[in-house]
Write a protein that holds these residues in place. Structure first.
Motif, short mmCIF file in Angstrom:
data_model
loop_
_atom_site.label_atom_id
_atom_site.label_comp_id
_atom_site.label_asym_id
_atom_site.label_seq_id
_atom_site.Cartn_x
_atom_site.Cartn_y
_atom_site.Cartn_z
N ALA A 1 1.10 -1.21 -0.15
CA ALA A 1 -0.10 0.08 0.04
C ALA A 1 0.79 1.17 0.00
N VAL A 2 2.03 1.18 0.79
CA VAL A 2 2.89 2.45 0.86
C VAL A 2 3.63 2.65 -0.78
N GLY A 3 3.76 1.70 -1.17
CA GLY A 3 4.29 1.62 -2.80
C GLY A 3 3.17 2.14 -3.59
N GLY A 4 1.84 2.03 -3.50
CA GLY A 4 0.95 2.39 -4.21
C GLY A 4 0.63 3.61 -4.14
N TRP A 5 0.80 4.25 -2.93
CA TRP A 5 0.65 5.57 -2.55
C TRP A 5 1.58 6.42 -3.52
N LYS A 6 2.79 5.83 -3.48
CA LYS A 6 3.90 6.48 -4.35
C LYS A 6 3.66 6.56 -5.77
N GLU A 7 3.04 5.45 -6.19
CA GLU A 7 2.56 5.41 -7.79
C GLU A 7 1.42 6.27 -7.98
N LEU A 8 0.68 6.45 -7.23
CA LEU A 8 -0.59 7.66 -7.13
C LEU A 8 0.11 8.92 -7.36
N LYS A 9 1.10 9.26 -6.29
CA LYS A 9 1.77 10.54 -6.57
C LYS A 9 2.53 10.83 -7.82
N ASP A 10 3.04 9.73 -8.44
CA ASP A 10 3.74 9.73 -9.58
C ASP A 10 2.81 10.27 -10.80
N SER A 11 1.72 9.46 -10.68
CA SER A 11 0.60 9.64 -11.71
C SER A 11 -0.11 11.19 -11.75
N VAL A 12 -0.30 11.65 -10.20
CA VAL A 12 -0.85 12.93 -10.22
C VAL A 12 0.20 13.82 -10.68
N GLY A 13 1.44 13.62 -10.55
CA GLY A 13 2.36 14.64 -10.92
C GLY A 13 2.51 14.70 -12.44
N THR A 14 2.30 13.63 -12.97
CA THR A 14 2.29 13.47 -14.51
C THR A 14 1.27 14.19 -15.34
N PHE A 15 -0.05 13.85 -14.91
CA PHE A 15 -0.99 14.51 -15.29
C PHE A 15 -1.38 16.21 -14.89
N GLU B 1 -4.93 3.09 -7.56
CA GLU B 1 -4.14 3.48 -6.20
C GLU B 1 -4.98 4.62 -5.51
N LYS B 2 -5.77 5.50 -6.46
CA LYS B 2 -6.84 6.32 -5.40
C LYS B 2 -8.01 5.51 -5.13
N GLY B 3 -8.55 4.64 -5.87
CA GLY B 3 -9.42 3.78 -5.43
C GLY B 3 -8.99 2.83 -4.30
N PHE B 4 -7.91 2.33 -4.28
CA PHE B 4 -7.43 1.54 -3.14
C PHE B 4 -7.17 2.30 -1.99
N ALA B 5 -6.57 3.47 -2.06
CA ALA B 5 -6.57 4.28 -0.74
C ALA B 5 -7.79 4.50 -0.11
N PHE B 6 -8.79 4.80 -1.07
CA PHE B 6 -10.08 5.13 -0.46
C PHE B 6 -10.70 3.88 0.32
#
Length: 617
Positions: free
Chosen positions: A342-356, A384-389
């Motif tokens: 889950a920690v790694g997934g949060w990082k993936e989410l930050k990466d995608s938000v940064g890209t968009f 990852e936003k779905g998982f985090a929720f």
């Protein structure tokens, strides 16, 4: 359940619905065309129905027959990514509940976006051609006239004519084969899918395939050069299936086979029922990337059984699937491991938000896709936003055991249906009727309908992450004179997953000096690592740090496999490095004719290259 319009489909599925699809297909490698006859059993949803509208894309329609009577049809104006609506005039009015059989005779074209045709030289064996499909999200319409929306589910039966030396497989149970009565060099392979599925789960592969049985309901398929390696890599499949069943109930699809596709396959996996497609980049040699198999297994419930009604609600498929995938991992390994993922997934989410970009509406959990190609919108956001929720809700509502009880009940309530977020939310409130006060405190608008990162970061057990953080901070803060303090022992106690996390953390920091990545290569030898997740992050780090020696290695990985998760970020990093930009564009243009159509389109956008008129060989 709420009635909605699918902005990605022309099909008028509120007036009629396909219940069953009977396919007769002929795969012709010489001209890269599938000749087809699709008999669609359609049920009217209204009185006085006089016209059907189906989705098509680059199909040549020859004839339409309704209940044995030839009828008029027309193709509407072609849309940039949705294709063209096929409008069929019914010979007589249909009343609500009445069935009709519509037979469409057609050919695909070599440009069909769902298909990749590989010549022998691009396969492992180099002797035979290879064909595979990828219908998600809206590409089924390029191989079958259909209601190409996840709102509609149908059963199907298929008879596929292929060269007799090749093997055909589909997202269905094999139903025997026989010589093709029209051509002695060919055979007819038959398939039956008795569980209703949305069109995006229709799948076909034809190639020189071999198999190994690895469990009571699982066979691994691939070219013979990889089949034994794949059989070992995915040896934990049955235990993952059993764990999923323990969590959320019986597996309804019967067979669970795996197919390792050629390297150009653009995704980590595709959850086609009875036949999951996976990328060869999962073959790490140590089963360390098998969480992708857990993800595709989870889709058998979250996505395939209960399905998002439109692609705007894709998080219902993917957020729940990531949640269930990580519950499987937690059961098989440890709860700490689940939190670490889950920690790694949060990082993936930050990466995608940064890209968009944090204000981009495509970073909403439920975005609008009006005039937006779902392929262009695709990212880790719904995952990852779905998982985090869901992980946040789990922590608010009583913990993992209580929340998996909700998940099981939710899947039972909506099995075989397609739903939207409001259906899910209403059920959540109904299930937790004694905890409505907690649900009322959730910032629904911020989670669902606002761009950027979630309003709240869930709480994670950091036990397995702390060692990765410590090592990444040592490198980030190291002066040039400190580099001799690093050695191979640094990684000895870190698992493959932790090494991935270590590199992911460095990608979130300011780029290291070139001297640091050179030293990292000396002591850790990441260039020799087979694990694709480690290798991709390492090469991105090298390019971001402007290490010119890594340019050919990054180009090699970006082109020797086509998984979008790796190929797009690598090409983007190369494009952002002034000394690599021109070579990156030249390399892409050279390889574009051999790439999957979706990959070629998306990487072309990243590199600001004009689209090709054709991706033919």
């Amino acid at each position: 359940m709420a009635e909605v319009v699918d902005p990605s489909s022309f099909a008028a599925f509120r007036s009629c619905r396909i219940k069953h699809l009977n396919l007769k297909l002929r795969v012709d490698f010489a001209i890269r065309v599938i000749g087809g006859r699709a008999a669609l059993t359609i049920e009217s949803q209204q009185d006085e129905l006089r016209e059907l509208v189906l989705d098509t894309k680059d199909l040549k329609i020859h004839k339409v027959v309704v209940n044995g009577q030839e009828t008029n049809f027309s193709l509407g104006e072609t849309h940039s990514f949705k294709g063209a609506p096929l409008k069929i005039t019914l010979p007589c009015e249909l009343m609500r509940g009445q069935d009709v059989i519509v037979e469409v005779s057609y050919d695909t074209t070599p440009q069909a976006s769902a298909l990749q045709w590989l010549p022998p030289e691009l396969t492992a064996g180099k002797k035979h051609p290879y064909l595979f499909s990828q219908c998600q999200a809206i590409h089924c319409r390029s191989i079958v006239p259909c209601q190409d929306t996840p709102s509609v589910k149908q059963t199907y039966y298929a008879q596929v004519s292929v060269p007799k030396e090749l093997v055909a497989l589909m997202s269905a149970v094999h139903d025997g084969e026989a010589p093709d009565p029209e051509d002695s060099s060919r055979k007819i392979c038959r398939f039956k899918q008795s569980v209703p599925i949305p069109s995006y789960l229709l799948a076909l592969v034809v190639g020189p395939l071999e198999s190994r049985k690895i469990g009571p309901r699982t066979t691994v398929w691939s070219e013979k050069e990889l089949v034994d390696e794949a059989a070992y890599e995915f040896g934990e499949t049955e235990s993952m299936l059993q764990t999923a069943e323990d969590l959320v109930g019986p597996y309804v699809w019967g067979q669970y086979d795996l197919l390792v596709l050629p390297p150009s396959f653009p995704y980590g996996g595709m959850e086609n029922p009875c036949l999951t497609f996976v990328t060869p980049t999962l073959l790490a040699g140590d089963r360390s990337l098998s969480n992708v198999i857990a993800h595709e297994i989870a889709h058998s419930w979250t996505g395939n059984l209960v399905t998002n009604k439109t692609w705007e609600h894709f998080w219902l498929n993917e957020g729940h699937t990531v949640y269930l995938e990580r519950r499987i991992g937690g059961r098989l390994f440890s709860e700490q491991f689940r939190h670490f993922q889950a920690v790694g997934g949060w990082k993936e989410l930050k990466d995608s938000v940064g890209t968009f970009g944090a204000q981009n509406p495509l970073t909403n959990l439920v975005p609008s896709l009006n005039e937006v190609d779902p392929d262009v919108a695709y990212s880790s956001i719904p995952y990852e936003k779905g998982f985090a929720f869901l992980f946040y809700l789990e922590q608010q509502l009583g913990g993992p055991d209580i929340f998996v009880g909700f998940l099981k009940a939710y899947l039972h309530a909506f099995a075989y249906k397609s739903i939207i977020t409001d259906d899910w939310k209403n059920f959540l409130y109904s299930y937790f009727k004694d905890k409505v006060d907690i649900l009322e405190k959730v910032n629904w608008k911020a989670w669902m309908d606002s761009p950027g990162m979630p309003p709240i970061k869930p709480e994670y057990d950091m036990t397995l992450a702390n060692a990765c953080i410590a090592l990444s901070q040592r490198w980030s803060k190291a002066a040039h004179c400190d580099l001799c303090s690093f050695n191979a022992e640094d990684l000895k106690k870190l698992s493959s997953h932790q090494r991935i996390e270590f590199l992911a953390l460095l990608l979130q920091e300011e780029p290291l000096p070139v001297s640091h990545v050179k030293r990292m290569q000396e002591v850790y030898n990441f260039n020799a690592v087979k694990n694709s997740e480690i290798r991709a992050r390492w090469l991105r780090l090298c390019i971001r740090c402007r290490w010119e020696e890594a340019i050919p290695l990054a180009l090699k990985m970006a082109t020797e496999q086509g998984r979008l998760k790796f190929t797009r970020p690598l090409f983007r990093e190369l494009y952002n490095f002034d000394k690599a930009r021109d070579e990156a564009v030249r390399t892409f243009l050279r390889h574009r004719p051999f790439m999957h159509p979706v990959s070629a389109m998306l990487v072309g956008k990243d590199l600001k290259v004009e689209p090709a008129h054709s991706t033919s060989f």
